[in-house]
Structure formats: structure tokens, C-alpha cells
Design an enzyme around this catalytic site. Structure first.
Site, PDB file in Angstrom:
ATOM      1  N   LYS A   1      31.597 -38.970  39.569  1.00  0.00           N
ATOM      2  CA  LYS A   1      32.355 -38.288  40.564  1.00  0.00           C
ATOM      3  C   LYS A   1      33.755 -38.418  40.971  1.00  0.00           C
ATOM      4  O   LYS A   1      34.190 -39.517  40.872  1.00  0.00           O
ATOM      5  CB  LYS A   1      31.122 -38.051  41.719  1.00  0.00           C
TER       6      LYS A   1
ATOM      7  N   ARG B   1      20.815 -40.080  38.437  1.00  0.00           N
ATOM      8  CA  ARG B   1      21.151 -39.214  37.588  1.00  0.00           C
ATOM      9  C   ARG B   1      22.466 -39.485  37.066  1.00  0.00           C
ATOM     10  O   ARG B   1      23.498 -39.671  37.684  1.00  0.00           O
ATOM     11  CB  ARG B   1      20.966 -37.818  38.413  1.00  0.00           C
TER      12      ARG B   1
END
Length: 349
Positions: free
Chosen positions: A293, A328
């Protein structure tokens, strides 16, 4: 809105956790292999914040603190046949042409199937299959297109022996995916995008991941603001969990995700990552989705998401250190290796 919150601190793992529990200086965290010896009492009135040793907390006469402590200690129910004797690794399979992380590398069903099998072979505990990008400013995907992307992949991967999660905001897609072989629903809107989703999940009787987001992908990164990001996200997730229960969803099947990068600035993400252990107070398993991210790129200067592997593994390990039950990730092999070494170093036995 809660009046007081407890954040576990002094978190221990492996042999140290067992020894601390046996000596009475720590208690189990979420009934798993970790333990904590301190807790930070948080309130919106920061003058009330303080750190307390576990002995003082276990002997408290404060009913609210006792309730919060029990939520922190209570064992979490297994998910799709998987327990939390160690952190679980969820591998991401994006069947989309516009994912922020892999640029549509697996948009073709055949490529997505190959990727899913590779992640299973690399040690993924769960395969998370999604056909709609929810990157910032994305506009959503038509149901028929989403169906055509994910159903063939789910059907092809259900023989891997690895539980499949369907990453979708649409109730119809949830129902069809579970019929095709999915065992978990993962909704970035926490069942708020589609009014029929809570009832659908209740009828499906499968575990569901409720993620926090401040707004839909189209607008979530337009000046996201919070009074106190940790406590605001906590209260929001507590509300989502309560509404799911009201819809008939068993609390033991709910997983919470604080939603790193979904309606948060870089500072918000940093504050959430530093305070992840607070969310154990929700009394459900926690999932961390920080892989590749933007905050990793901001820290490292790496503009290409696919080149943020080392930073992503570091973020996953930071979550595991705080007792997160699931991570995840895109890079399963690297994360599984890091977890194996970390687990063994914490418990050489």
C-alpha cells in the site's frame, strides 16, 4: 461510542508468553499463542489515559474494564476450519485489469488460476479472489463483469484444499461465489454497500470480514478526517459488528479489518499500524491488509507497488507482533518464510 478502551501492550510470543502466563505477570491475548502484560487505558479525554500492569487490571472492581479485559482474552473461533494457533496468511488474487498493486497482471482467468495455485503452493492459508478494484477513485464494476471474472477462478481453485474468500461488495456476488465454492465473504464496505448483504451473509452462514472505510472508493481519499483515528475506527467497526449480529450473523463468524489505506491519510495509517492491538477489544479475529500500500511507498520512496515486497513483509510482521490473527498479502512466499522464522525464533522448541 465507548467510554473507555483497552489496548494490550507488552505483548509476548512463544516461550516468553507461556512463561509470563504461568508466573501470573501476563494473560493470553485472544486465547492464542501471544500474551500481554500491560494495557493502555484510552479515552477521548486524553487526561484519563494511563498504562496499567495486568495484575492491577485483573483485580479491578471496575465492571467496564473487566468487560474490556474479557474481550481481549477470550479465544477466537476457528474460521473456515482454520484455527489461530499461528497467524494465517491470506493470498490475494486480483482478477481485475486495474488493480493498484499488480496492474492487471492476473486479469485473465487462466493467469488468475495459475496465480492462485502458485499462492496455495507457496503456503497461503486462504485465497482471496476479487473481481472489482477498490483502489482510491475507482468507479466500481458491473455485476455481470465481476461474475465473469471471478466465478471461473473460484470453480478452478476449489480443489486446492485452501479455503477461498470472495472479495466483493455485492450480495448477489456473495451468494454465487459461495455456491461456486467460496467459504468466506470479504466486504470492504462492511456490508453497507448493498442493503441485501447482511441478510445474504446470515443465510449463507459463512465467515465474513468487515472492513472499515471512510466512504466508498470514489471519494474515500478526498480529505479523510477523524477526531481520533484509532478510537473512531474502533467505534465504527464495533457498530458494523453489532449491526451484523442484529441481521442474524453469528459473532463467532465475524472478522474485523481496520482498513489501512481506505479513507486514511499517511498519518492515519501510521497511527493505526502503531495501535493495531487496540482492535483486539472488539472480541473478534483481526485481519491486516497493508500489502504494497501507499504508506509503504511514502516511507521508502518506492513508487512501484509491485516493488514494495520487503516493506509489505515488514508491515505484516509488525501486525503479527501485535497479535493480529490474519494478514492479507500479495507476496505469500516471502511472508510465509518470514512468519516461519519469526515463529521459530520466538519459540525454538
Amino acid at each position: 461510542m465507548a467510554e473507555v478502551y483497552l489496548r494490550p501492550m507488552g505483548i509476548l510470543h512463544g516461550a516468553e508468553a507461556r512463561a509470563a502466563i504461568a508466573s501470573g505477570v501476563a494473560v493470553p491475548l485472544a486465547g492464542g499463542p501471544a500474551a500481554f502484560s500491560l494495557a493502555q487505558i484510552l479515552a477521548r479525554d486524553e487526561a484519563k489515559n494511563k498504562v496499567i500492569e495486568i495484575g492491577g487490571l485483573t483485580s479491578t472492581s471496575d465492571a467496564i474494564l473487566k468487560e474490556r479485559l474479557q474481550a481481549l482474552m477470550a479465544p477466537r473461533a476457528p474460521v473456515a476450519g482454520l484455527d489461530f494457533s499461528r497467524p494465517l496468511v491470506m493470498g490475494i488474487v486480483n482478477v481485475t485489469p486495474d488493480s493498484f498493486s499488480d496492474g492487471g497482471e492476473f486479469a485473465d482467468s487462466a493467469e488468475a488460476i495459475r496465480q492462485g495455485r502458485a499462492l496455495a503452493a507457496a503456503g497461503a492459508d486462504i485465497l482471496d479472489i476479487g473481481g472489482e478494484s477498490t483502489r482510491p477513485f475507482s468507479q466500481g464494476t458491473d455485476l455481470d463483469e465481476e461474475r465473469q471474472r471471478v466465478i471461473p477462478v473460484i470453480e478452478a481453485l476449489r480443489d486446492t484444499g485452501v479455503p477461498i474468500s470472495i472479495d466483493t461488495r455485492k450480495s448477489s456476488m456473495m451468494i454465487e461465489a459461495v455456491s461456486a465454492g467460496a467459504a468466506i465473504v470479504n466486504d470492504v464496505s462492511a456490508l453497507t454497500y448493498d442493503a441485501a448483504s447482511p441478510d445474504a451473509v446470515a443465510r449463507l452462514q459463512v465467515p465474513v470480514i468487515l472492513m472499515h472505510s471512510q466512504g466508498p472508493p470514489e471519494t474515500m481519499q478526498v480529505d479523510p478526517t477523524y477526531e481520533h483515528v484509532l478510537l473512531d475506527v474502533y467505534d465504527s467497526l464495533a457498530g458494523h459488528i453489532a449491526r451484523a449480529e442484529e441481521a442474524g450473523i453469528n459473532r463467532g463468524t465475524i472478522i474485523a479489518d481496520p482498513g489501512i489505506g481506505f479513507g486514511k491519510t499517511h498519518l492515519h495509517n501510521m497511527q493505526l499500524m502503531a495501535g493495531l492491538s487496540l482492535f483486539h477489544g472488539l472480541g473478534v479475529p483481526l485481519l491486516l491488509g497493508a500489502s504494497r500500500k501507499g504508506f509503504i511507498g511514502t516511507i521508502t520512496g518506492e513508487k512501484e507497488a509491485r516493488h514494495r515486497i520487503s516493506g509489505s513483509v515488514s508491515a505484516a510482521m509488525a501486525g503479527m507482533q501485535q497479535g493480529i490473527q490474519m494478514v492479507r498479502v500479495h507476496d505469500v512466499r516471502e511472508t510465509v518464510q518470514a512468519l516461519a522464522v519469526w515463529f521459530r525464533l520466538n519459540d525454538p522448541r
